[in-house]
Scaffold this active site. Structure first.
Site, PDB file in Angstrom:
ATOM      1  N   CYS A   1       0.815  -1.215   0.000  1.00  0.00           N
ATOM      2  CA  CYS A   1       0.000   0.000   0.000  1.00  0.00           C
ATOM      3  C   CYS A   1       0.851   1.267   0.000  1.00  0.00           C
ATOM      4  O   CYS A   1       0.438   2.298  -0.534  1.00  0.00           O
ATOM      5  CB  CYS A   1      -0.959   0.005   1.183  1.00  0.00           C
ATOM      6  SG  CYS A   1      -0.152  -0.215   2.788  1.00  0.00           S
TER       7      CYS A   1
ATOM      8  N   HIS B   1      -1.350   0.913   7.390  1.00  0.00           N
ATOM      9  CA  HIS B   1      -1.862   1.134   6.039  1.00  0.00           C
ATOM     10  C   HIS B   1      -1.547   2.548   5.579  1.00  0.00           C
ATOM     11  O   HIS B   1      -1.279   3.442   6.398  1.00  0.00           O
ATOM     12  CB  HIS B   1      -3.387   0.908   6.039  1.00  0.00           C
ATOM     13  CG  HIS B   1      -4.012   0.893   4.671  1.00  0.00           C
ATOM     14  ND1 HIS B   1      -3.442   0.266   3.584  1.00  0.00           N
ATOM     15  CD2 HIS B   1      -5.178   1.439   4.202  1.00  0.00           C
ATOM     16  CE1 HIS B   1      -4.218   0.413   2.523  1.00  0.00           C
ATOM     17  NE2 HIS B   1      -5.267   1.124   2.878  1.00  0.00           N
TER      18      HIS B   1
END
Length: 621
Positions: A163, A418
């Site tokens: 990510c 994330h």
């Protein structure tokens, strides 16, 4: 005498036309790194013969035309000057040809990594004890746009881990889709050298939010330009390296898209990367110095980066563009892998490499001197797109102004696990009013004295330096009170500044209007999640749609509106109240603020931000 000189000239001409003239003596070899690349021996001999012949012919003509008595004394300086001129012109011409030759070689240079370099690359990325799950995450993530119309401008993430790579590319893609739409047509040669160099303008510019209307061509063009800009950023704007796979041949270039995808899918069947040896077998590396060549190459092979190996290949391209040794030199601890255990997330070093071109591990500005010749490395220059993190709201780090205030209103947002993207359509959200400019000025001076790694406190000595640098004249009793603990905390110091008159360097405001702002932000999370806002009706009820999430937030930044004041139903005068009133008054309470971890991230950029949105709260995990 004249006859003798003519004989000598004829002999010189004869010698100059020999096939192998004697090598001139040199005290030391030429440095190939300085000036033009060294040409072949045959080219050197040919240039030497041409220069000597031209000089000899020139001297013969001048010797015959000039009087014999004055030949030696008059023509010699002219001959020397003529020879020097001819030599300079020929050398310049040869250098230009050699440089062009080298440029062509670099633009088309390709090959496999050596065994040692491949092992070093794999070890830098994953370390020695990487799990197969982490390798699978990084081997199964392409760089592809969402098929959902509402989030069609976004890159989709299917696996955890990459990510950080996707979010950073996404930020650059948004820069082009929002603010460089005029560059998304066919690539013009005269615009290639200035790719990504447009300066940030103070003039307001508002982009469109009609993402569903974006054409596939515009999105691919934005992606290609973004990838090229990042790779050249990593290569100090001098070179870019593109890593692809040897098992995918040149035949995909120029073929129809459907055939490209079929060929790539077939070639990747059964492929796994579990060691440096595996990388060496399948990795193909192309080095370029021309932005035009990189753009054309990326556009031709974009299906390779859309494939399941795309994210890993792009990260490898960035690392090789920077240079593996340079990457290790950027880091504070080069013994640790760039992909962090146990979940395989992209480290801050990876994100920083893609944002600023250097794999530094910290997010503060410049360097932090620890004494004894030791220091920690942060972000050295202002970036195109920025970075905010939840960890700053938890006091684990301090993001500097270079990342917090980028050239364009787009930020990669980091949480514990994330990376997502926050952006604005209106460039004016970056403009600072009088209040913000003064606040930023004082905070920058304060942070320069903060040796706690972003803890928000400084020494008494550092505090006195801040007062001098920021031109703040505090009453003696306030100085003594702040210094009583032996250190000064930012939050306490800031409250004093807010109550200090402007003529003393403070920000006291009787109107309550200074610093008021209202604007919109958008948040994009590329992980496909259940979205109740876009649910579909069925006989059994509503079925959530699995897609990336795009959330619009309304952000209000009152000048001095603390959460405690809001809960007490008290707002500063002027914010929704009668501006002529100088008192705090009970007013009609605005729409209740909503909270999510993203709001804490936003408050690290706009400290008093109050956010509202429709539907599900934005997710940064």
């Amino acid at each position: 005498m004249a006859d003798q000189e003519e004989e000598d000239l004829k002999m010189a001409l004869h010698m100059s036309m020999q096939h192998t003239p004697p090598e001139p003596k040199r005290s030391k070899p030429r440095d190939a790194a300085v000036g033009a690349p060294v040409t072949s021996p045959e080219d050197c001999r040919r240039m030497q013969r041409e220069l000597m012949a031209a000089a000899a012919e020139k001297r013969m003509k001048e010797a015959k035309s000039a009087p014999a008595a004055s030949n030696a004394s008059v023509s010699s300086p002219k001959i020397v000057k003529s020879c020097e001129s001819a030599l300079k012109e020929k050398v310049l011409e040869t250098k230009e040809k050699a440089f062009e030759s080298k440029e062509k070689v670099l633009e088309s240079k390709e090959g496999n990594l050596g065994k040692e370099e491949a092992n070093q690359l794999f070890s830098m990325l994953f370390g020695s004890g990487v799990s197969k799950d982490i390798l699978a995450q990084w081997s199964n993530q392409g760089i592809r746009f969402s098929s959902d119309p509402e989030t069609s401008m976004g890159l989709v993430q299917h696996e955890g881990g990459p990510c950080g790579v996707l979010a950073t590319i996404q930020a650059f893609v948004l820069k082009y889709l929002l603010f460089f739409t005029d560059e998304l047509g066919n690539i013009a040669p005269d615009s290639l050298q200035n790719l990504g160099a447009r300066s940030f303008s103070k003039n307001q510019y508002v982009a469109t939010s009609d993402f569903a209307s974006l054409s596939e061509h515009a999105k691919v063009r934005a992606l290609v330009k973004s990838m090229s800009e990042i790779l050249f950023l990593c290569g100090n704007n001098r070179r870019a390296v593109i890593a692809t796979l040897t098992i995918i041949g040149h035949e995909i270039e120029g073929s129809e898209d459907c055939k490209k995808y079929e060929a790539i899918t077939k070639a990747l069947e059964g492929l796994s990367i579990e060691s440096g040896s595996d990388l060496q077998k399948v990795l193909r590396v192309d080095a370029y110095t021309s932005q035009a060549s990189v753009l054309q190459r990326l556009e031709a092979i974009i299906p390779v980066f859309e494939s399941r190996m795309g994210a890993m290949l792009f990260l490898i391209s960035a690392l090789l563009s920077r240079g593996l040794d340079a990457v290790q030199a950027d880091r504070d601890d080069p013994s640790l892998p760039l992909v962090t255990a146990p979940f395989g997330h992209a480290s801050q070093e990876i994100v920083n490499l893609l944002l600023c071109g250097q794999a530094v591990p910290n997010v503060f500005d410049g360097r932090m001197d620890l004494g004894g010749g030791m220091f920690l490395k942060g972000i050295s220059t202002r970036v195109e797109v920025g970075f905010l993190t939840l960890l700053e709201s938890l006091n684990f780090c301090k993001v500097g102004q270079n990342l917090k205030c980028p050239k364009w209103p787009i930020w990669v947002v980091g949480s514990e696990s994330h990376y997502t993207v926050l952006f604005a359509l209106d460039t004016s959200v970056q403009d600072e009013n009088e209040f913000e400019e003064r606040e930023a000025q004082i905070r920058k001076v304060f942070d320069a004295q903060d040796q706690s790694g972003g803890g928000g406190f400084i020494s008494v000595e550092g505090f006195h330096h801040v007062l001098r640098e920021a031109n703040i004249r505090l009453p003696r009793e306030k100085v003594d009170n702040l210094c009583s603990a032996g250190f000064i905390v930012w939050s306490e110091f800031w409250q004093v500044i807010l109550d200090l008159d402007k003529n003393l360097g403070g920000l006291k405001d009787s109107t309550g209007l200074m610093g008021k702002k209202v604007f919109d932000l958008y948040h994009f999370n590329g992980i496909a999640k259940s979205d109740l806002n876009g649910s579909q009706l069925s006989f059994g009820g509503e079925i959530p749609v699995q897609r990336p999430r795009l959330t619009k937030l309304r952000v209000s930044v009152p000048p001095r509106w603390t959460p405690e004041e809001f809960l007490a139903d008290v707002v500063p005068s002027g914010f929704g109240a009668n501006e002529s009133s100088g008192k705090e008054t009970e007013v009609a309470k605005p729409e209740p603020p909503q909270h999510a971890p993203l709001v804490d991230c936003i408050r690290t950029r706009w400290a008093r931000a109050i956010c509202n949105w429709v539907g599900d709260p934005p997710s940064i995990v």
